[in-house]
Design an enzyme around this catalytic site. Structure first.
Site, PDB file in Angstrom:
ATOM      1  N   HIS A  12      13.555   3.684   8.633  1.00 23.66           N
ATOM      2  CA  HIS A  12      13.081   3.592  10.035  1.00 23.66           C
ATOM      3  C   HIS A  12      12.376   4.845  10.537  1.00 23.66           C
ATOM      4  CE1 HIS A  12      16.659   5.954  10.758  1.00 23.66           C
ATOM      5  NE2 HIS A  12      16.197   6.215  11.966  1.00 23.66           N
ATOM      6  N   VAL A  16       5.920   3.064   8.334  1.00 19.86           N
ATOM      7  CA  VAL A  16       6.086   1.613   8.418  1.00 19.86           C
ATOM      8  C   VAL A  16       7.370   1.247   9.166  1.00 19.86           C
ATOM      9  CG1 VAL A  16       6.460  -0.476   7.051  1.00 19.86           C
ATOM     10  CG2 VAL A  16       4.698   1.162   6.365  1.00 19.86           C
ATOM     11  N   SER A 108       3.115  -3.391  -2.079  1.00 17.24           N
ATOM     12  CA  SER A 108       1.825  -2.715  -1.934  1.00 17.24           C
ATOM     13  C   SER A 108       0.761  -3.491  -2.699  1.00 17.24           C
ATOM     14  CB  SER A 108       1.952  -1.313  -2.522  1.00 17.24           C
ATOM     15  OG  SER A 108       0.681  -0.802  -2.822  1.00 17.24           O
ATOM     16  N   SER A 109      -0.486  -3.363  -2.253  1.00 16.09           N
ATOM     17  CA  SER A 109      -1.570  -4.097  -2.923  1.00 16.09           C
ATOM     18  C   SER A 109      -1.843  -3.578  -4.342  1.00 16.09           C
ATOM     19  CB  SER A 109      -2.851  -4.032  -2.091  1.00 16.09           C
ATOM     20  OG  SER A 109      -3.232  -2.693  -1.893  1.00 16.09           O
ATOM     21  N   CYS A 110      -1.260  -2.420  -4.708  1.00 21.91           N
ATOM     22  CA  CYS A 110      -1.504  -1.894  -6.061  1.00 21.91           C
ATOM     23  C   CYS A 110      -0.714  -2.651  -7.131  1.00 21.91           C
ATOM     24  CB  CYS A 110      -1.212  -0.414  -6.132  1.00 21.91           C
ATOM     25  SG  CYS A 110       0.502  -0.002  -5.922  1.00 21.91           S
ATOM     26  N   TYR A 137       4.492   3.306  -9.560  1.00 19.15           N
ATOM     27  CA  TYR A 137       4.807   2.754  -8.223  1.00 19.15           C
ATOM     28  C   TYR A 137       4.645   1.236  -8.229  1.00 19.15           C
ATOM     29  CZ  TYR A 137       4.331   2.179  -3.118  1.00 19.15           C
ATOM     30  OH  TYR A 137       4.474   1.801  -1.802  1.00 19.15           O
ATOM     31  N   LYS A 141       7.396  -1.785  -7.479  1.00 20.30           N
ATOM     32  CA  LYS A 141       7.190  -2.788  -6.422  1.00 20.30           C
ATOM     33  C   LYS A 141       7.196  -4.210  -7.004  1.00 20.30           C
ATOM     34  CE  LYS A 141       7.132  -0.253  -2.770  1.00 20.30           C
ATOM     35  NZ  LYS A 141       8.149  -0.458  -1.722  1.00 20.30           N
ATOM     36  N   PRO A 164       1.459  -5.352   1.699  1.00 23.35           N
ATOM     37  CA  PRO A 164       0.463  -4.792   2.620  1.00 23.35           C
ATOM     38  C   PRO A 164      -0.650  -4.062   1.865  1.00 23.35           C
ATOM     39  CG  PRO A 164       2.673  -3.904   3.049  1.00 23.35           C
ATOM     40  CD  PRO A 164       2.710  -4.579   1.725  1.00 23.35           C
ATOM     41  N   THR A 165      -1.820  -4.053   2.462  1.00 22.23           N
ATOM     42  CA  THR A 165      -2.931  -3.269   1.933  1.00 22.23           C
ATOM     43  C   THR A 165      -2.737  -1.803   2.320  1.00 22.23           C
ATOM     44  OG1 THR A 165      -5.326  -3.237   1.785  1.00 22.23           O
ATOM     45  CG2 THR A 165      -4.395  -3.558   3.990  1.00 22.23           C
ATOM     46  N   HIS A 180      -2.556   9.747   1.763  1.00 25.08           N
ATOM     47  CA  HIS A 180      -3.591   8.773   1.437  1.00 25.08           C
ATOM     48  C   HIS A 180      -4.926   9.271   1.997  1.00 25.08           C
ATOM     49  CE1 HIS A 180      -0.012   6.153   0.967  1.00 25.08           C
ATOM     50  NE2 HIS A 180      -0.730   5.720  -0.052  1.00 25.08           N
ATOM     51  N   ASP A 270     -10.975   8.386  -8.969  1.00 24.50           N
ATOM     52  CA  ASP A 270     -11.396   7.340  -8.033  1.00 24.50           C
ATOM     53  C   ASP A 270     -10.286   6.314  -7.825  1.00 24.50           C
ATOM     54  OD1 ASP A 270     -13.913   7.903  -7.115  1.00 24.50           O
ATOM     55  OD2 ASP A 270     -14.964   6.807  -8.707  1.00 24.50           O
TER      56      ASP A 270
HETATM   57  O1  GFB Z   1      -5.693   6.538  -0.343  1.00 24.23           O
HETATM   58  P1  GFB Z   1      -5.679   6.973  -1.747  1.00 24.23           P
HETATM   59  O2  GFB Z   1      -4.991   8.263  -2.045  1.00 24.23           O
HETATM   60  O3  GFB Z   1      -5.000   5.892  -2.666  1.00 24.23           O
HETATM   61  O4  GFB Z   1      -7.210   7.128  -2.251  1.00 24.23           O
HETATM   62  P2  GFB Z   1      -5.419   4.570  -3.497  1.00 24.23           P
HETATM   63  C1  GFB Z   1      -8.175   6.156  -2.011  1.00 24.23           C
HETATM   64  C2  GFB Z   1      -9.536   6.629  -2.486  1.00 24.23           C
HETATM   65  O5  GFB Z   1      -9.986   7.696  -1.634  1.00 24.23           O
HETATM   66  C3  GFB Z   1      -9.588   7.191  -3.915  1.00 24.23           C
HETATM   67  C4  GFB Z   1     -10.457   8.777  -2.411  1.00 24.23           C
HETATM   68  O6  GFB Z   1     -10.770   6.777  -4.538  1.00 24.23           O
HETATM   69  C5  GFB Z   1      -9.597   8.710  -3.676  1.00 24.23           C
HETATM   70  O7  GFB Z   1     -10.190   9.433  -4.731  1.00 24.23           O
HETATM   71  N1  GFB Z   1     -10.364  10.044  -1.661  1.00 24.23           N
HETATM   72  C6  GFB Z   1     -11.415  10.787  -1.228  1.00 24.23           C
HETATM   73  C7  GFB Z   1      -9.228  10.679  -1.282  1.00 24.23           C
HETATM   74  N2  GFB Z   1     -10.997  11.903  -0.616  1.00 24.23           N
HETATM   75  C8  GFB Z   1      -9.636  11.864  -0.631  1.00 24.23           C
HETATM   76  C9  GFB Z   1      -8.622  12.752  -0.142  1.00 24.23           C
HETATM   77  O8  GFB Z   1      -8.887  13.815   0.415  1.00 24.23           O
HETATM   78  N3  GFB Z   1      -7.326  12.357  -0.312  1.00 24.23           N
HETATM   79  C10 GFB Z   1      -6.994  11.179  -0.931  1.00 24.23           C
HETATM   80  N4  GFB Z   1      -5.690  10.846  -1.044  1.00 24.23           N
HETATM   81  N5  GFB Z   1      -7.940  10.337  -1.437  1.00 24.23           N
HETATM   82  C11 GFB Z   1      -2.845   4.387  -3.479  1.00 24.23           C
HETATM   83  C12 GFB Z   1      -1.796   4.256  -4.552  1.00 24.23           C
HETATM   84  O9  GFB Z   1      -4.044   4.224  -4.138  1.00 24.23           O
HETATM   85  O10 GFB Z   1      -2.775   3.400  -2.489  1.00 24.23           O
HETATM   86  C13 GFB Z   1      -0.497   3.851  -4.058  1.00 24.23           C
HETATM   87  O11 GFB Z   1      -1.772   5.478  -5.266  1.00 24.23           O
HETATM   88  C14 GFB Z   1      -0.526   2.840  -2.944  1.00 24.23           C
HETATM   89  O12 GFB Z   1       0.200   3.306  -5.138  1.00 24.23           O
HETATM   90  C15 GFB Z   1      -1.554   3.162  -1.904  1.00 24.23           C
HETATM   91  O13 GFB Z   1      -0.766   1.563  -3.444  1.00 24.23           O
HETATM   92  C16 GFB Z   1      -1.668   2.107  -0.843  1.00 24.23           C
HETATM   93  O14 GFB Z   1      -5.881   3.488  -2.589  1.00 24.23           O
HETATM   94  O15 GFB Z   1      -6.333   4.892  -4.627  1.00 24.23           O
END
Ligand code: GFB
Length: 310
Positions: A12, A16, A108-110, A137, A141, A164-165, A180, A270
């Site tokens: 809590h 989320v 999670s959507s992953c 992860y 899930k 969730p996305t 993120h 990426d």
């Molecule tokens: O949000 P994110 O960390 O997670 O990254 P995922 C999404 C995209 O944004 C990737 C780019 O292509 C990253 O390389 N990106 C660009 C950045 N600049 C940045 C930055 O400064 N920080 C971050 N963090 N990313 C996660 C999963 O995947 O999504 C988890 O690792 C989970 O398991 C979550 O499912 C919802 O969308 O790639």
């Protein structure tokens, strides 16, 4: 759910869980069971069993998890797998033992294959190889989804799961090594604006496509599912709209009012190229998101960094 029902929201204090707590409070619920990490370590089976035996919740929502962005997921795989497996297994088993009326598990959507056809339908689960940056992860899930399914099949428990996305909103994590992309971009652009920095670093190529949902919308969907959904299959929760990381960066830059340049660091991963949920099942049931991405980012930026309410 009856308004007097005892509801345990695991997690809590997180982004989320706190949104779900606010939503249920707004709906008139008040009999909550809330335990901080210090009070109850959900990885400890004995502690979880004692808590359930003593408190006997009517309803359970599992919003507790070890979460993080692409770098944290890729670096701390052991914790992402172990902590999440233990948390969900302990809570789901204890919920079965104490005859919980209904349980909602959030994933999670992953969980879907890296190269799943887009948009991703619920039945694509386990039809291909996972994205390696978050396979630990995702596996945890997927185990959670299967626990809900199997306890339903074998013991008749009303345990449901939703996927969730990518989420954003109040109480997000702004630590650049663990966050993120959205909170990271908001923070980076804001700090660069204040410091007058000429450029901001964006990880990867900027080409991946992502879908985003405001956590207040997710909380609304969770309440809707607790009231209206009782099926075995997991159900996707998203906006059904996607945006490239490059376009997202341009959107955040504009909202923050930063005037410098974007610099892509292709040494950073990426991740999966595209991750759009098919939300037709949820739409058919009658739920749709209401906060548009640009509006949601404006709210988050204002509340976190500007402390002004227009
Ligand atoms: O949000 P994110 O960390 O997670 O990254 P995922 C999404 C995209 O944004 C990737 C780019 O292509 C990253 O390389 N990106 C660009 C950045 N600049 C940045 C930055 O400064 N920080 C971050 N963090 N990313 C996660 C999963 O995947 O999504 C988890 O690792 C989970 O398991 C979550 O499912 C919802 O969308 O790639």
């Amino acid at each position: 759910m009856e308004k007097t029902a005892k509801i345990y929201i695991a997690g809590h204090t997180g982004m989320v869980g706190s949104a779900i707590h606010r939503k249920l409070t707004k709906e008139g619920f008040s009999n909550f069971l809330l335990k901080s990490v210090e009070e109850l370590d959900l990885r400890d089976q004995h502690a979880v069993n004692s808590f359930f035996k003593m408190e006997m919740p009517d309803y359970v929502i599992i919003a507790a998890a070890k979460v993080g962005g692409i770098l944290a997921n890729n670096t701390f795989k052991a914790e992402f797998l172990y902590d999440n497996l233990m948390i969900e297994a302990n809570i789901i088993h204890a919920s079965y033992q104490s005859k919980v009326k209904k349980l909602l598990f959030l994933g999670s959507s992953c969980i879907y294959p890296k190269f799943a056809p887009q948009p991703m339908r619920e039945e694509y689960l386990l039809t291909g190889t996972l994205e390696p940056t978050n396979d630990a992860y995702a596996l945890a899930k997927i185990a959670g989804i299967k626990l809900c399914e199997t306890y339903r099949q074998q013991y008749g428990c009303n345990f449901i799961s939703c996927m969730p996305t990518n989420l954003y909103g109040a109480n997000d994590n702004y630590d650049l090594n663990a966050s993120h992309v959205l909170p990271a971009l908001i923070r980076k652009f804001h700090e660069a604006k204040i410091a007058g920095k000429p450029e901001v670093e964006i990880w990867g190529t900027g080409k991946p496509l992502r879908e985003f949902l405001h956590v207040e919308d997710l909380a609304d969907a969770c309440f809707f599912l607790m009231e209206n959904y009782n099926d075995t299959s997991t159900i996707n929760v998203g906006s059904g709209e996607e945006i490239s990381i490059n376009d997202l960066a341009i959107m955040v830059k504009k909202i923050v009012g930063y005037e410098g340049d974007l610099k892509y660091d292709s040494e950073k991963p990426d991740g999966t190229p595209r991750k759009l949920l098919d939300v037709s099942k949820l739409h058919q049931l009658g739920w749709k998101h209401s906060i548009k991405l640009e509006e949601g980012i404006r709210i988050v930026y204002r509340d976190k960094f500007l402390n002004t309410h227009e």
